[in-house]
Design a protein around this motif. Structure first.
Motif, PDB file in Angstrom:
ATOM      1  N   LYS A 188       0.832  -1.210   0.000  1.00 42.99           N
ATOM      2  CA  LYS A 188       0.000   0.000   0.000  1.00 42.99           C
ATOM      3  C   LYS A 188       0.865   1.258   0.000  1.00 42.99           C
ATOM      4  N   ASP A 189       0.484   2.216  -0.847  1.00 46.92           N
ATOM      5  CA  ASP A 189       1.132   3.519  -0.937  1.00 46.92           C
ATOM      6  C   ASP A 189       0.115   4.593  -0.579  1.00 46.92           C
ATOM      7  N   VAL A 190       0.625   5.785  -0.231  1.00 43.89           N
ATOM      8  CA  VAL A 190      -0.269   6.898   0.068  1.00 43.89           C
ATOM      9  C   VAL A 190       0.381   8.199  -0.393  1.00 43.89           C
ATOM     10  N   GLU A 191      -0.451   9.066  -0.966  1.00 43.78           N
ATOM     11  CA  GLU A 191      -0.004  10.395  -1.372  1.00 43.78           C
ATOM     12  C   GLU A 191      -0.754  11.432  -0.565  1.00 43.78           C
ATOM     13  N   THR A 192      -0.004  12.290   0.122  1.00 42.39           N
ATOM     14  CA  THR A 192      -0.582  13.335   0.966  1.00 42.39           C
ATOM     15  C   THR A 192       0.036  14.676   0.572  1.00 42.39           C
ATOM     16  N   PRO A 193      -0.508  15.781   1.073  1.00 42.71           N
ATOM     17  CA  PRO A 193       0.119  17.081   0.791  1.00 42.71           C
ATOM     18  C   PRO A 193       1.571  17.150   1.266  1.00 42.71           C
ATOM     19  N   ALA A 194       1.926  16.334   2.254  1.00 43.77           N
ATOM     20  CA  ALA A 194       3.303  16.341   2.768  1.00 43.77           C
ATOM     21  C   ALA A 194       4.260  15.523   1.911  1.00 43.77           C
ATOM     22  N   GLY A 195       3.729  14.728   0.981  1.00 43.81           N
ATOM     23  CA  GLY A 195       4.603  13.936   0.133  1.00 43.81           C
ATOM     24  C   GLY A 195       4.047  12.548  -0.121  1.00 43.81           C
ATOM     25  N   TYR A 196       4.820  11.777  -0.837  1.00 35.04           N
ATOM     26  CA  TYR A 196       4.438  10.421  -1.247  1.00 35.04           C
ATOM     27  C   TYR A 196       5.156   9.408  -0.365  1.00 35.04           C
ATOM     28  N   ARG A 197       4.404   8.455   0.190  1.00 31.53           N
ATOM     29  CA  ARG A 197       4.992   7.420   1.031  1.00 31.53           C
ATOM     30  C   ARG A 197       4.525   6.054   0.541  1.00 31.53           C
ATOM     31  N   ARG A 198       5.371   5.061   0.702  1.00 30.63           N
ATOM     32  CA  ARG A 198       4.977   3.732   0.247  1.00 30.63           C
ATOM     33  C   ARG A 198       5.545   2.638   1.140  1.00 30.63           C
ATOM     34  N   THR A 199       5.043   1.425   0.911  1.00 30.91           N
ATOM     35  CA  THR A 199       5.452   0.234   1.666  1.00 30.91           C
ATOM     36  C   THR A 199       6.336  -0.623   0.760  1.00 30.91           C
ATOM     37  N   ARG A 200       7.426  -1.154   1.316  1.00 30.94           N
ATOM     38  CA  ARG A 200       8.331  -1.971   0.517  1.00 30.94           C
ATOM     39  C   ARG A 200       8.191  -3.455   0.851  1.00 30.94           C
ATOM     40  N   ALA A 201       8.477  -4.279  -0.150  1.00 29.15           N
ATOM     41  CA  ALA A 201       8.570  -5.728   0.024  1.00 29.15           C
ATOM     42  C   ALA A 201       9.886  -6.187  -0.588  1.00 29.15           C
ATOM     43  N   THR A 202      10.453  -7.270  -0.037  1.00 28.69           N
ATOM     44  CA  THR A 202      11.766  -7.698  -0.517  1.00 28.69           C
ATOM     45  C   THR A 202      11.993  -9.175  -0.241  1.00 28.69           C
ATOM     46  N   ASP A 203      13.075  -9.700  -0.823  1.00 29.81           N
ATOM     47  CA  ASP A 203      13.479 -11.095  -0.622  1.00 29.81           C
ATOM     48  C   ASP A 203      12.331 -12.070  -0.870  1.00 29.81           C
ATOM     49  N   SER A 204      11.563 -11.818  -1.913  1.00 30.24           N
ATOM     50  CA  SER A 204      10.491 -12.728  -2.298  1.00 30.24           C
ATOM     51  C   SER A 204      11.101 -14.005  -2.855  1.00 30.24           C
ATOM     52  N   SER A 205      10.461 -15.142  -2.604  1.00 33.53           N
ATOM     53  CA  SER A 205      11.030 -16.404  -3.108  1.00 33.53           C
ATOM     54  C   SER A 205       9.958 -17.464  -3.308  1.00 33.53           C
ATOM     55  N   VAL A 206      10.196 -18.293  -4.324  1.00 31.64           N
ATOM     56  CA  VAL A 206       9.442 -19.521  -4.564  1.00 31.64           C
ATOM     57  C   VAL A 206      10.482 -20.595  -4.831  1.00 31.64           C
ATOM     58  N   SER A 207      10.458 -21.670  -4.053  1.00 32.60           N
ATOM     59  CA  SER A 207      11.453 -22.733  -4.217  1.00 32.60           C
ATOM     60  C   SER A 207      10.787 -24.093  -4.076  1.00 32.60           C
ATOM     61  N   VAL A 208      11.462 -25.104  -4.606  1.00 34.64           N
ATOM     62  CA  VAL A 208      10.950 -26.480  -4.596  1.00 34.64           C
ATOM     63  C   VAL A 208      11.932 -27.359  -3.841  1.00 34.64           C
ATOM     64  N   GLN A 209      11.410 -28.201  -2.933  1.00 33.58           N
ATOM     65  CA  GLN A 209      12.263 -29.084  -2.137  1.00 33.58           C
ATOM     66  C   GLN A 209      11.781 -30.533  -2.247  1.00 33.58           C
ATOM     67  N   LEU A 210      12.746 -31.433  -2.299  1.00 31.75           N
ATOM     68  CA  LEU A 210      12.414 -32.855  -2.209  1.00 31.75           C
ATOM     69  C   LEU A 210      12.075 -33.197  -0.754  1.00 31.75           C
ATOM     70  N   TRP A 211      11.291 -34.228  -0.581  1.00 33.01           N
ATOM     71  CA  TRP A 211      10.941 -34.684   0.767  1.00 33.01           C
ATOM     72  C   TRP A 211      12.163 -35.288   1.445  1.00 33.01           C
ATOM     73  N   ASP A 212      12.275 -35.058   2.761  1.00 31.68           N
ATOM     74  CA  ASP A 212      13.401 -35.624   3.533  1.00 31.68           C
ATOM     75  C   ASP A 212      13.282 -37.131   3.607  1.00 31.68           C
TER      76      ASP A 212
END
Length: 212
Positions: A188-212
């Motif tokens: 989610k981002d927001v724009e106000t008279p004081a400026g523009y602010r936003r939310t960051r996301a990072t280190d996204s991942s999708v991985s596949v593992q064999l069963w132990d």
């Protein structure tokens, strides 16, 4: 759809170990550009949110992006003040599991674990600032075989500390037919008279593992 218990031993690909010349698909991140902004979750989230809209920076070239404006609740804004403008910044990727080196028999009979993980900034911009939607899809990319959804909670707006929050899920015994993974995050981002602010996301991942 009825799921099947995975085998104890994974089936070998029909093309042999060097199938298609692709690297082994296990234990590696199948998402492209998982940290486009270069932020580090081992450090506290920056106190000053970025002021520039991410769709003007060209840093999400490996993602499909779009903006979803949210309606303004003018009734909650005191007379004479400007209402803030909220919007979702939506980023998504579609992963072709066969193109990444997995094979049909492995996915249908053995059903390896598929793990998704993401980190988002508790930006305090609203009661809910982040969503994650992940779907396991069939060959036609329309049939949803399994899905996971997460929506950040209202309690995260309380307090003053901004930090990183982790979301993760492991798909198990999801049944035959999975060929694609659709990964979609919303911040989610927001724009106000004081400026523009936003939310960051990072280190996204999708991985596949064999069963132990």
């Amino acid at each position: 759809m009825t799921s099947q218990s995975p085998r104890q031993e994974p089936p070998r690909p029909s093309g042999g170990p060097a199938r298609s010349g692709l690297p082994l698909p296990f234990q590696r991140n199948l998402l492209r550009s998982p940290n486009p902004e270069g932020v580090n979750i081992s450090e506290p989230a920056p106190q000053d949110a970025p002021r520039m809209s991410p769709d003007t920076q060209g840093i999400f070239s490996d993602w499909q992006t779009r903006i979803e404006p949210l309606p303004t609740d003018g009734e909650k804004v005191p007379l004479g003040l400007v209402s803030p403008h909220y919007r979702w910044c939506v980023r998504e990727q579609l992963i072709d599991l066969l193109a990444e080196g997995l094979w049909e028999e492995l996915l249908d009979s053995y059903q390896p674990r598929i793990t998704v993980m993401d980190w988002y900034e508790n930006s305090k911009l609203a009661s809910s600032v982040y969503e994650l939607h992940v779907q396991l899809l069939g060959t036609d990319r329309a049939l949803i075989i399994a899905e996971f959804q997460y929506v950040s909670g209202e309690s995260e707006e309380d307090g003053e500390k901004r930090n990183w929050c982790q979301v993760s899920h492991v798909f198990k015994h999801y049944g035959p037919g999975v060929r694609f993974v659709h990964f979609l995050q919303k911040t989610k981002d927001v724009e106000t008279p004081a400026g523009y602010r936003r939310t960051r996301a990072t280190d996204s991942s999708v991985s596949v593992q064999l069963w132990d």
